[in-house]
Write a protein that holds these residues in place. Structure first.
Motif, PDB file in Angstrom:
ATOM      1  N   PRO A   1       0.816  -1.220   0.000  1.00  0.00           N
ATOM      2  CA  PRO A   1       0.000   0.000   0.000  1.00  0.00           C
ATOM      3  C   PRO A   1       0.848   1.269   0.000  1.00  0.00           C
ATOM      4  O   PRO A   1       0.481   2.253  -0.638  1.00  0.00           O
ATOM      5  CB  PRO A   1      -0.808  -0.119   1.294  1.00  0.00           C
ATOM      6  N   LEU A   2       1.981   1.233   0.702  1.00  0.00           N
ATOM      7  CA  LEU A   2       2.836   2.422   0.759  1.00  0.00           C
ATOM      8  C   LEU A   2       3.367   2.777  -0.624  1.00  0.00           C
ATOM      9  O   LEU A   2       3.354   3.947  -1.027  1.00  0.00           O
ATOM     10  CB  LEU A   2       3.990   2.156   1.728  1.00  0.00           C
ATOM     11  N   GLU A   3       3.792   1.742  -1.370  1.00  0.00           N
ATOM     12  CA  GLU A   3       4.320   2.002  -2.716  1.00  0.00           C
ATOM     13  C   GLU A   3       3.218   2.491  -3.651  1.00  0.00           C
ATOM     14  O   GLU A   3       3.429   3.402  -4.458  1.00  0.00           O
ATOM     15  CB  GLU A   3       4.964   0.729  -3.279  1.00  0.00           C
ATOM     16  N   VAL A   4       2.025   1.873  -3.523  1.00  0.00           N
ATOM     17  CA  VAL A   4       0.900   2.315  -4.360  1.00  0.00           C
ATOM     18  C   VAL A   4       0.573   3.768  -4.055  1.00  0.00           C
ATOM     19  O   VAL A   4       0.298   4.574  -4.954  1.00  0.00           O
ATOM     20  CB  VAL A   4      -0.319   1.396  -4.119  1.00  0.00           C
ATOM     21  N   LEU A   5       0.625   4.114  -2.754  1.00  0.00           N
ATOM     22  CA  LEU A   5       0.320   5.484  -2.354  1.00  0.00           C
ATOM     23  C   LEU A   5       1.352   6.452  -2.911  1.00  0.00           C
ATOM     24  O   LEU A   5       1.009   7.564  -3.343  1.00  0.00           O
ATOM     25  CB  LEU A   5       0.300   5.558  -0.833  1.00  0.00           C
ATOM     26  N   ALA A   6       2.621   6.037  -2.913  1.00  0.00           N
ATOM     27  CA  ALA A   6       3.666   6.896  -3.471  1.00  0.00           C
ATOM     28  C   ALA A   6       3.397   7.159  -4.947  1.00  0.00           C
ATOM     29  O   ALA A   6       3.501   8.298  -5.428  1.00  0.00           O
ATOM     30  CB  ALA A   6       5.029   6.236  -3.286  1.00  0.00           C
ATOM     31  N   LEU A   7       2.990   6.086  -5.668  1.00  0.00           N
ATOM     32  CA  LEU A   7       2.663   6.230  -7.092  1.00  0.00           C
ATOM     33  C   LEU A   7       1.485   7.179  -7.268  1.00  0.00           C
ATOM     34  O   LEU A   7       1.492   8.059  -8.144  1.00  0.00           O
ATOM     35  CB  LEU A   7       2.347   4.851  -7.659  1.00  0.00           C
ATOM     36  N   LEU A   8       0.453   7.002  -6.390  1.00  0.00           N
ATOM     37  CA  LEU A   8      -0.742   7.851  -6.471  1.00  0.00           C
ATOM     38  C   LEU A   8      -0.389   9.310  -6.250  1.00  0.00           C
ATOM     39  O   LEU A   8      -0.864  10.198  -6.970  1.00  0.00           O
ATOM     40  CB  LEU A   8      -1.759   7.394  -5.436  1.00  0.00           C
ATOM     41  N   LEU A   9       0.460   9.585  -5.252  1.00  0.00           N
ATOM     42  CA  LEU A   9       0.823  10.971  -4.960  1.00  0.00           C
ATOM     43  C   LEU A   9       1.580  11.586  -6.131  1.00  0.00           C
ATOM     44  O   LEU A   9       1.340  12.738  -6.502  1.00  0.00           O
ATOM     45  CB  LEU A   9       1.674  11.031  -3.686  1.00  0.00           C
ATOM     46  N   THR A  10       2.482  10.794  -6.743  1.00  0.00           N
ATOM     47  CA  THR A  10       3.213  11.302  -7.898  1.00  0.00           C
ATOM     48  C   THR A  10       2.249  11.626  -9.040  1.00  0.00           C
ATOM     49  O   THR A  10       2.325  12.699  -9.659  1.00  0.00           O
ATOM     50  CB  THR A  10       4.248  10.264  -8.352  1.00  0.00           C
ATOM     51  N   ALA A  11       1.323  10.666  -9.306  1.00  0.00           N
ATOM     52  CA  ALA A  11       0.364  10.877 -10.390  1.00  0.00           C
ATOM     53  C   ALA A  11      -0.509  12.090 -10.108  1.00  0.00           C
ATOM     54  O   ALA A  11      -0.780  12.899 -11.008  1.00  0.00           O
ATOM     55  CB  ALA A  11      -0.502   9.628 -10.562  1.00  0.00           C
ATOM     56  N   ALA A  12      -0.954  12.251  -8.831  1.00  0.00           N
ATOM     57  CA  ALA A  12      -1.813  13.376  -8.480  1.00  0.00           C
ATOM     58  C   ALA A  12      -1.072  14.693  -8.657  1.00  0.00           C
ATOM     59  O   ALA A  12      -1.636  15.678  -9.137  1.00  0.00           O
ATOM     60  CB  ALA A  12      -2.298  13.228  -7.042  1.00  0.00           C
ATOM     61  N   MET A  13       0.221  14.708  -8.292  1.00  0.00           N
ATOM     62  CA  MET A  13       1.008  15.936  -8.420  1.00  0.00           C
ATOM     63  C   MET A  13       1.160  16.324  -9.894  1.00  0.00           C
ATOM     64  O   MET A  13       0.914  17.470 -10.277  1.00  0.00           O
ATOM     65  CB  MET A  13       2.377  15.728  -7.777  1.00  0.00           C
ATOM     66  N   ILE A  14       1.521  15.325 -10.728  1.00  0.00           N
ATOM     67  CA  ILE A  14       1.684  15.615 -12.161  1.00  0.00           C
ATOM     68  C   ILE A  14       0.340  16.033 -12.761  1.00  0.00           C
ATOM     69  O   ILE A  14       0.251  16.999 -13.530  1.00  0.00           O
ATOM     70  CB  ILE A  14       2.254  14.379 -12.884  1.00  0.00           C
TER      71      ILE A  14
END
Lengths: 103, 168
Positions: B142-155
């Motif tokens: 979940p932590l890695e998925v969340l990191a991906l989500l935050l990156t995608a949300a920022m971009i």
């Protein structure tokens, strides 16, 4: 009153305030603020149930809240970007005026 | 119910109502920050130190400031001449009151309300080290998925808010 009950009632009240704001305000930013309040009410529920639950050592409730906070931050960033984009297009942030898709 | 809980609850509820009813949007955002601080105090009172501090850091430090920036960028700080509430405001308040009535009824009549409070949980057992251990072992995916989500949300936020190119 049971402490858990008082926390749950506070959370329910906060959720209702956020819901009322999201349903009644005309400015899109305030609708987003209402949604943030509702998310925080859910987080308070998680923390209260974790603290007064049968197994607080497992740290499940607090971990869930950490993930929820991160997702709420992403949601706020994308939501505000959308509002800014809508403002550029329509020159307004009033949700009643942005009704191009309305049938 | 302790006095500290009563104070924090009053702070949270009053500032939340103010954030949803004031005319000036900048005042609303500042009241929202007060609500978040009160909630962080409630988390600290419940023994969740790390989440309380994360709440201050993320909500008061980032989300409230982001909302102030959005208010400034959309020039909606000054209240307009029109109404602040939508035409169906009464129905919205009615729906919210109904939701609160149902939730309150369920909470006060559930078995949870009658259960005696468990012994005081030792807050020192929920240390940051324990959190880090859990995040790096059980919750690593979940932590890695969340990191991906935050990156995608920022971009995504940057791309959405980018100024559209002038079409010739």
């Amino acid at each position: 009153m049971n402490p858990l009950t008082s926390y749950l009632l506070l959370s329910a009240l906060l959720f209702s305030i956020g819901l009322a704001g999201a349903l009644t305000r005309r400015n899109a930013i305030l609708v987003l603020i209402g949604i943030e309040l509702m998310l925080n009410a859910a987080n308070l529920n998680f923390i209260a149930f974790w603290r007064y639950g049968p197994n607080p050592e497992a740290l499940t409730g607090v971990t869930f809240v950490l993930f929820a906070i991160a997702i709420a931050a992403a949601e706020a960033a994308v939501g505000l970007a959308l509002i800014i984009s809508i403002y550029r297009h329509y020159k307004t942030t009033n949700v009643d005026d942005v009704s191009t898709l309305k049938g | 119910m302790s006095a500290s809980f009563a104070i924090l609850a009053a702070l949270v509820v009053v500032s939340a109502i103010a954030a949803m009813t004031l005319r000036n949007l900048v005042h609303c955002a500042l009241c929202l920050a007060v609500t978040f601080i009160g909630l962080a105090g409630t988390y600290l009172q419940l023994g969740a130190q790390f989440v309380g501090l994360a709440q201050v850091l993320v909500y008061v430090g980032a989300v409230a400031i982001l909302i102030v920036f959005a208010i400034l960028l959309t020039r909606s700080g000054e209240p307009g001449p029109g109404r602040q509430f939508s035409a169906t405001a009464l129905m919205g308040v009615g729906i919210a009151l109904a939701v609160f009535a149902v939730l309150g009824k369920v909470i006060t009549s559930s078995a949870v309300a009658k259960r005696p409070a468990p012994p005081m949980f030792d807050g020192s057992k929920a240390t940051v080290a324990k959190f880090g251990e859990r995040l790096m072992t059980d919750y690593i995916l979940p932590l890695e998925v969340l990191a991906l989500l935050l990156t995608a949300a920022m971009i995504g936020a940057v791309i959405i808010a980018l100024r559209e190119k002038e079409t010739k």
